[in-house]
Scaffold this active site. Sequence first.
Site, PDB file in Angstrom:
ATOM      1  CB  VAL A 102      -3.610   0.983 -14.956  1.00 15.24           C
ATOM      2  CG1 VAL A 102      -4.197   0.592 -16.299  1.00 15.24           C
ATOM      3  CG2 VAL A 102      -4.716   1.196 -13.938  1.00 15.24           C
ATOM      4  CB  CYS A 130     -19.705  25.677 -11.720  1.00 13.28           C
ATOM      5  SG  CYS A 130     -20.292  24.031 -12.062  1.00 13.28           S
TER       6      CYS A 130
END
Length: 617
Positions: A121, A175
Amino acid sequence: MEASLVEKIEASNILVVGAGGIGCELLKNLAGSGFKHVEVIDLDTIDVSNLNRQFLFRTHHVGKPKCTVACEAARDMSPHSPHNDPVGFYVAHHGNVKDNDRFGVNFFKRFDVVLNALDNVDARRHVNRLCLSAEIPLIEAGTTGYLGQTTVIMGKQTECYECQPKPTQKVYPICTIRSTPSMPVHCIVWAKELYKLMFGSAPDSMLFEDEEGDEKSTFMSPVVDGRLKVEEKPSAEKLLKYTKSVLTALFTTEINKQLGMDRYKGAKKTPVAHDVEAMTKSIKAGDLKPPSETEGGEKRVWTNEECCQEIYCIVSEMYTVATSPPDIFSSSIAFDKDNHVAMRFVAAASNLRASVFKIETNSYYTAKGIAGNIIPAIATTNAIVAGQEVLELMKILKHGKDKVMEVCKFTYCLRAKTRKGFFLQPTSLQPPNEKCYVCKNARVVVSIDTKTFTLEGFIDQVLKKKMSFNSPILQIGCDQIYEDGEPEYEQNLAKTLENLPCGGIKDGTTLVVEDFEQDMEVNINFVQMEFEEEDERGQFLIGGDKPVAKKTTKDGGGGGGAGGDKMGEEEKKEEEAEEDDDDIEVLDANELPPPPPAVTKGKKRGREEDPLSSEKP
Ligand SMILES: Nc1ncnc2c1ncn2[C@@H]1O[C@H](COP(=O)(O)OP(=O)(O)OP(=O)(O)O)[C@@H](O)[C@H]1O
Ligand SMILES: [Zn+2]
C-alpha cells in the site's frame, strides 16, 4: 489493430512500477503488443521463490535485479529492434520508487501512462500522489489469491487510490480465540499463544485470563505451574507425564468446565472434550518419532493421537535436546512460522483444539500458510489483471487521458462466476471523494493526546506510517516547526505536541503539512483526546470531518478519504471494537490490494451483485 493505435503504441512512453508477479506479465504483454518506450522501476533482486510464477526469470538470474532481467526478456520478445529505436527501449531502474532524487514528479512527467505492479500500500500511495501531481493516468492492479482487480486513476476525473479507506489489519476478539473458535485460523491463533505460554516467558498471556471477572483462569495453571525444571534434565517419563497433564488441562478439563458453566448454550456447535488418556495411551516414554517426520508427514492431516505424539516430541526436544532457540522460558520464545519446532507445535495443538470444536483440521503445510497469513500468489490471476491493465492502457491511448472516466473501467477478477456467468466484472469508475485529503485537499482531523505524544512519534507513526508522507515539512500558522534533515528543528522532535514552539499543538490547532517530494499539502485539525488506560496510550484517530468515537470504528467511522481509521501503536483493537476491546491477533493485510468499495445495489458501481460476497473473509 487500427493503424492510428499502433502509431500511438509505438510513440507512447510507459512506466511500469514493480517487476514481480504482475510486472512480468505486464512486460510480456507490452512487448508483445509492440510498445517500444517502456521503463521499469523495481527495488528487488530475484529470489528462487519467485521462479515459479515470475516467468521471465530463470535459475541463473537469481540474485540479479528483477527490473534488469525483466527488461532484457521484454527486449527479446519485442518485435522491434533496439538498434532502430534505442532511446528508452525497455529501460530498467533498480531502486525504490520512493527515492525522490531519482523518481520525483519530473521523472514521472516524462511518461504518458504509469502502470502499477506493486505489492504494498505504501508504494502504491506514493505512486498515486506522483501521478496526481504529474497529471498522468495511473493504471493500478492487485491480486490476492484468486481475487484481483484493475482500475484506472486520473486526477480530477476519478477516485484516486486513497479516496477510499484501505482495509485494516484483521484482528480477532479474545473471546473468539479463547472460548468460541469457529474457524481453523482461530485455533491457530490460540495455538500460537499456547506455544509462548508453554515455552516462553508468558504467564501474562491472554489465554491465562478469565474472560468474565478479574480472576485468573485456572485452566492454564497446569501449563505454566507444571513446567519442569530444565536444569534437572527431566526424564522421559516426567516429560510424558507433563505433556499428558497439559493436554488434559487444555482439552478435557477446560472444555468440561466451560460446558459446565453453560458457555455454549445456544451456540451453533457445542464442543466435545477429548479423552486425552485414550489418545495418549500408545505413546511410549522416550519414543521420539514425531509424525511430522514420517513420509509425507507435513502434507497430511495428523490424527488426534499423532498430534499428541507430536506435542510430546516437541516438549522433549524443547526441554532436553539443545533447544532451538535454547532460551526456553525467555521472552525470545515467540511464535515464528519459519521456526520448524514452533510451527509443528502450532499445527498439532491447533488441530486438537479444532477437533474439540468440530472445526476442520489441517496439515502442517496448510497450517503454516494460515499461521503466516500466506495467501499463495496465483500466476493466472496475475496474468488476468496484467492483461486487463494493458487493455485499459489501449483505451487511454486511443481516446486520450481526458476520457478516462468515460472509457475506462474498474474490473474485478472473481473466484466464482457472476449470475451472468462471468469471472470478470467491469464496473464504472467513481468520481473523486470530496473528503479525500490526497486528491481533494480535504482537511484531516487527528484526535490524539497532545500532552503525551512527541513530535517524533507523531511524524513517524501518523505522518509517515499512516499517511505515507515521505519528507514532511510542518507549519503551525506561518511558522515552520519541522523539516526532515534540518538540524535546527531536531530539538523539537523530543517535545510533546503541546510544548512545541509557536503555541504548540493543542485542541483546535491547525497544522499544515507539506511534502514537496509528493507535491502535497494537507491541513490537519487536532482534537485533544486523552486515553486513560495505560495500554491505550500512543493511540490516535484519523478521521474525516469528526473524530471517530472510540469503540465504534469498525469501518473507520470518520468517513471519506482521510481514512477515518482508528490507529494505535500496535494497531490492535481495530475491527472488532464493538464486540471486544481486547483483541490480540494482527494478521498483516497491509500488503493486500484494497477490497472493492461498498456498493449500493445497481447504483454505485452499477454492479448486479457484490462479487466478493461468496468469499470467505
Ligand atoms: N517501493 C518500491 N519500489 C520499487 N519496487 C517495489 C517497491 N515496493 C515493491 N516493489 C516491487 O514490487 C514487486 C511486487 O511484486 P510481487 O509481489 O509479485 O513480488 P514479490 O514480492 O517477489 O512476490 P511475493 O511477495 O509473492 O514473494 C516486487 O518485485 C517488489 O520489489
Ligand atoms: Zn483521492
